[in-house]
Write an enzyme that holds these catalytic residues in place. Structure first.
Site, PDB file in Angstrom:
ATOM      1  N   GLU A 267      -2.507  15.566 -10.827  1.00 31.19           N
ATOM      2  CA  GLU A 267      -2.057  14.327 -11.462  1.00 31.19           C
ATOM      3  C   GLU A 267      -2.498  14.327 -12.918  1.00 31.19           C
ATOM      4  O   GLU A 267      -3.637  14.650 -13.230  1.00 31.19           O
ATOM      5  CB  GLU A 267      -2.695  13.086 -10.822  1.00 31.19           C
ATOM      6  CG  GLU A 267      -2.249  12.717  -9.437  1.00 31.19           C
ATOM      7  CD  GLU A 267      -2.952  11.447  -8.953  1.00 31.19           C
ATOM      8  OE1 GLU A 267      -3.486  10.693  -9.802  1.00 31.19           O
ATOM      9  OE2 GLU A 267      -2.973  11.216  -7.738  1.00 31.19           O
ATOM     10  N   GLU A 321       5.338   1.595 -10.007  1.00 31.44           N
ATOM     11  CA  GLU A 321       5.143   1.118  -8.631  1.00 31.44           C
ATOM     12  C   GLU A 321       4.546  -0.285  -8.664  1.00 31.44           C
ATOM     13  O   GLU A 321       3.370  -0.469  -8.966  1.00 31.44           O
ATOM     14  CB  GLU A 321       4.245   2.078  -7.868  1.00 31.44           C
ATOM     15  CG  GLU A 321       4.819   3.484  -7.745  1.00 31.44           C
ATOM     16  CD  GLU A 321       3.838   4.466  -7.139  1.00 31.44           C
ATOM     17  OE1 GLU A 321       3.569   4.378  -5.934  1.00 31.44           O
ATOM     18  OE2 GLU A 321       3.324   5.323  -7.885  1.00 31.44           O
ATOM     19  N   LYS A 324       1.130  -1.522  -6.564  1.00 33.53           N
ATOM     20  CA  LYS A 324      -0.172  -0.862  -6.667  1.00 33.53           C
ATOM     21  C   LYS A 324      -1.234  -1.875  -7.095  1.00 33.53           C
ATOM     22  O   LYS A 324      -1.017  -2.673  -8.010  1.00 33.53           O
ATOM     23  CB  LYS A 324      -0.125   0.297  -7.673  1.00 33.53           C
ATOM     24  CG  LYS A 324       0.710   1.477  -7.204  1.00 33.53           C
ATOM     25  CD  LYS A 324       0.424   2.721  -8.029  1.00 33.53           C
ATOM     26  CE  LYS A 324      -0.928   3.307  -7.655  1.00 33.53           C
ATOM     27  NZ  LYS A 324      -1.154   4.606  -8.300  1.00 33.53           N
ATOM     28  N   GLU A 330      -2.028   0.567 -13.648  1.00 28.61           N
ATOM     29  CA  GLU A 330      -1.760   1.259 -12.384  1.00 28.61           C
ATOM     30  C   GLU A 330      -0.302   1.122 -11.959  1.00 28.61           C
ATOM     31  O   GLU A 330       0.223   1.979 -11.243  1.00 28.61           O
ATOM     32  CB  GLU A 330      -2.671   0.722 -11.280  1.00 28.61           C
ATOM     33  CG  GLU A 330      -4.119   1.159 -11.397  1.00 28.61           C
ATOM     34  CD  GLU A 330      -4.279   2.654 -11.210  1.00 28.61           C
ATOM     35  OE1 GLU A 330      -3.681   3.208 -10.273  1.00 28.61           O
ATOM     36  OE2 GLU A 330      -4.995   3.278 -12.022  1.00 28.61           O
TER      37      GLU A 330
END
Length: 385
Positions: A267, A321, A324, A330
């Site tokens: 990542e 997203e 999250k 995030e």
């Protein structure tokens, strides 16, 4: 009508001309993290079409979602699938581990190219010592199950770590793991060496900049032109933080007696939006970080200490997203919004169809048919626009 057909024909010619060059950086092997902690994402079959249009050839999941694995059948995309930390205890049981492989891996092979199972995520940087003690036995048992089923030659086992497992990361040549983790990391490295699997790191220069923006040069973390910093022990110059972090991990592994283990970045990314205290989380910085990183991957660059080994990276992440937890950043690491529009421009040109497509329609084993299906959908898109 004639003018519209002419415009469509011109667009087709342009697409054919560009099809071999658009986003060629991604076809060279950069991966993408496909997270799904959201309630507004497109269906897996539409995502499969988007990734095909981007020439992305490697995808990393955080689970083994059957819907995704089925949607990508015959897509010729390499998949990393994940076993969450909550599975570690069960995976130390040989019967449960083999049952999991038989349910979530074996049925999808070879149509879906599952090449890796990550067992746990950032376990060693947490506080649960019991979970830490399960990590290696779980990895060993999952690997044994793959061996028993005759799958270990095509599917390898690893786990992903946070950079927080390092005690020292600069200068890179002095990289070292935390002493309190040595009892877990040493046998883990021996296992990686034994089965020839890579050591995965989640590395985010963004965090270093956010926590100390007055001391960490922004250009250094964004791969922008800067004088860099020199390792006094090796005299190697580093013009970006990510490569320094990678070499620090190599040094830490070497300090434990191994030079035969490849380090891969599972990542890395940069948020396009954050809370007021999250310095640097902007679309401009995210575009620079990921755009410059993709260009370096296109050039097949190695790090200063490993110049002949191109960096192997999975960018985080494909989509924003919205579910999250945590700070706003995030939920804003995506290259794309869920509707398929880019969050910022890094030169990617993909197509998210309005309707679902079956796995058969994204079969890329025959590149001519795959290109034809893409062109047909593109024509439909233009006609309906």
């Amino acid at each position: 009508m004639a003018m519209r057909l002419l415009a469509l024909f011109s667009a087709l010619v342009l697409l054919l001309t560009l099809s071999g060059s658009v986003v060629r950086v991604l076809s060279l092997g950069v991966g993408i993290n496909y997270g799904q902690i959201a309630n507004n994402l497109p269906s897996p079959s539409r995502v499969a079409f988007l990734l095909r249009s981007l020439n992305i050839s490697r995808v990393k999941l955080y689970d083994a979602d059957p819907n995704v694995l089925s949607a990508f059948s015959n897509s010729n995309i390499d998949f990393v699938i994940g076993l969450g930390n909550e599975y570690l205890l069960n995976m130390t049981d040989p019967i449960k581990a083999q049952n999991w492989i038989e349910q979530y891996v074996q049925p999808y092979l070879p149509q879906t190219k599952i090449t890796c199972v990550t067992v746990g995520n950032e376990v060693l940087s947490g506080n649960d010592t019991r979970l830490m003690s399960y990590l290696l036995p779980a990895m060993q048992t999952v690997n044994s199950a793959l061996v028993n089923l005759g799958l270990s030659k095509q599917v390898y086992v690893t786990t992903a770590h946070s950079l927080a497992i390092l005690a020292y990361s600069f200068p890179p040549s002095s990289g070292a793991f935390r002493e309190d983790l040595a009892e877990y990391i040493q046998p883990l490295l021996n296992f990686h060496s034994q089965i020839n699997s890579p050591f995965l790191i989640n590395a985010y220069p963004y965090f270093a900049y956010k926590d100390n923006p007055d001391q960490v040069p922004l250009n250094y973390v964004l791969f922008e032109p800067n004088p860099g910093t020199t390792d006094p022990n090796t005299n190697l110059n580093y013009d970006n933080m990510l490569y320094a972090q990678i070499d620090a991990v190599y040094s830490a592994i070497k300090a434990m007696g191994h030079t035969d283990i490849q380090v891969k970045i599972s990542e890395t990314g940069w948020p396009s939006k954050g809370d007021p205290n999250e310095v640097g989380a902007t679309p401009e910085n995210a575009g620079l970080y990921n755009g410059n990183l993709l260009r370096r991957i296109e050039e097949m660059q190695g790090t200063p200490a490993k110049p002949s080994v191109p960096v192997d990276i999975y960018v985080f992440a494909l989509f924003n997203e919205d579910l999250k937890p945590g700070p706003a950043s995030e939920r804003n690491y995506g290259l794309y919004y869920p509707d398929g529009t880019p969050v910022y421009n890094v030169g990617l040109q993909g197509f998210l169809p309005q309707m679902d497509f079956s796995a058969a329609k994204i079969n890329t084993r025959n590149s001519d048919l795959s290109t034809l299906s893409l062109l047909v959908c593109f024509i439909a898109f233009l006609i309906c626009a």
